[in-house]
Design a protein around this motif. Sequence first.
Motif, PDB file in Angstrom:
ATOM      1  N   MET A  65      20.752 -15.630  -7.188  1.00 59.75           N
ATOM      2  CA  MET A  65      20.043 -16.984  -7.126  1.00 59.75           C
ATOM      3  C   MET A  65      21.028 -17.888  -6.611  1.00 59.75           C
ATOM      4  N   SER A  66      20.633 -18.892  -5.686  1.00 60.37           N
ATOM      5  CA  SER A  66      21.356 -19.885  -5.202  1.00 60.37           C
ATOM      6  C   SER A  66      20.509 -21.120  -5.311  1.00 60.37           C
ATOM      7  N   ARG A  67      21.305 -22.408  -5.376  1.00 60.54           N
ATOM      8  CA  ARG A  67      20.616 -23.502  -5.415  1.00 60.54           C
ATOM      9  C   ARG A  67      21.223 -24.356  -4.303  1.00 60.54           C
ATOM     10  N   ILE A  68      20.451 -25.348  -3.511  1.00 62.29           N
ATOM     11  CA  ILE A  68      20.936 -26.222  -2.439  1.00 62.29           C
ATOM     12  C   ILE A  68      20.555 -27.642  -2.698  1.00 62.29           C
ATOM     13  N   GLN A  90      17.930 -35.796   2.302  1.00 55.62           N
ATOM     14  CA  GLN A  90      18.663 -36.262   1.265  1.00 55.62           C
ATOM     15  C   GLN A  90      17.696 -36.066  -0.042  1.00 55.62           C
ATOM     16  N   SER A  91      18.387 -35.888  -1.318  1.00 50.92           N
ATOM     17  CA  SER A  91      17.919 -35.821  -2.560  1.00 50.92           C
ATOM     18  C   SER A  91      16.878 -34.689  -2.867  1.00 50.92           C
ATOM     19  N   GLU A  92      16.645 -33.872  -1.882  1.00 54.98           N
ATOM     20  CA  GLU A  92      15.874 -32.622  -2.043  1.00 54.98           C
ATOM     21  C   GLU A  92      16.567 -31.579  -2.590  1.00 54.98           C
ATOM     22  N   ASP A  93      16.211 -30.474  -3.177  1.00 59.30           N
ATOM     23  CA  ASP A  93      16.769 -29.378  -3.344  1.00 59.30           C
ATOM     24  C   ASP A  93      15.690 -28.140  -3.313  1.00 59.30           C
ATOM     25  N   CYS A  94      16.302 -27.058  -3.354  1.00 69.67           N
ATOM     26  CA  CYS A  94      15.752 -25.837  -3.221  1.00 69.67           C
ATOM     27  C   CYS A  94      16.340 -24.653  -4.140  1.00 69.67           C
ATOM     28  N   VAL A  95      15.735 -23.663  -4.606  1.00 67.95           N
ATOM     29  CA  VAL A  95      16.184 -22.450  -5.267  1.00 67.95           C
ATOM     30  C   VAL A  95      16.010 -21.515  -4.352  1.00 67.95           C
ATOM     31  N   ILE A  96      16.842 -20.686  -4.016  1.00 70.10           N
ATOM     32  CA  ILE A  96      16.779 -19.528  -3.148  1.00 70.10           C
ATOM     33  C   ILE A  96      16.836 -18.111  -4.112  1.00 70.10           C
ATOM     34  N   PRO A  97      15.711 -17.288  -4.302  1.00 66.58           N
ATOM     35  CA  PRO A  97      16.064 -16.173  -5.089  1.00 66.58           C
ATOM     36  C   PRO A  97      16.983 -15.234  -4.545  1.00 66.58           C
TER      37      PRO A  97
END
Length: 130
Positions: A65-68, A90-97
Amino acid sequence: MISSTSSVSSSVSKATSTADQYTPIPHFPACLGGEWKNIIKTPYLKTTMKFRAGTSLPPHHFPTMSRITVLSGSMQIDDLQTSQAYILSQSEDCVIPALLVHEIQFLENVEFEFELNSKDMIIYWDFEER
């Protein structure tokens, strides 16, 4: 499926040591550009990366898993398994499985925090046609 949230990111250390200077990203072809700094390897990899507007990362995936988290600028992440696109600012994130094949386009000059659930940068480029 990528999950995304809006959140305020913790500030990144602005120390002036040479360890905090941006350097080319290992395991990335030079033609893709990109730089990173502030590498933390324990208990997982955490770094700050930046790319120029107009740069695209071809299909790739990570074994974990990664997060940006976007610190400045904007980027589009294309989930190639569901054909959905996610624009992060800006200030948004996501998790990539783990194992999710995706592409990234940098819509503006962008700086983001990248976390990988691994101690090492392991990336697989998926260059074959889909």
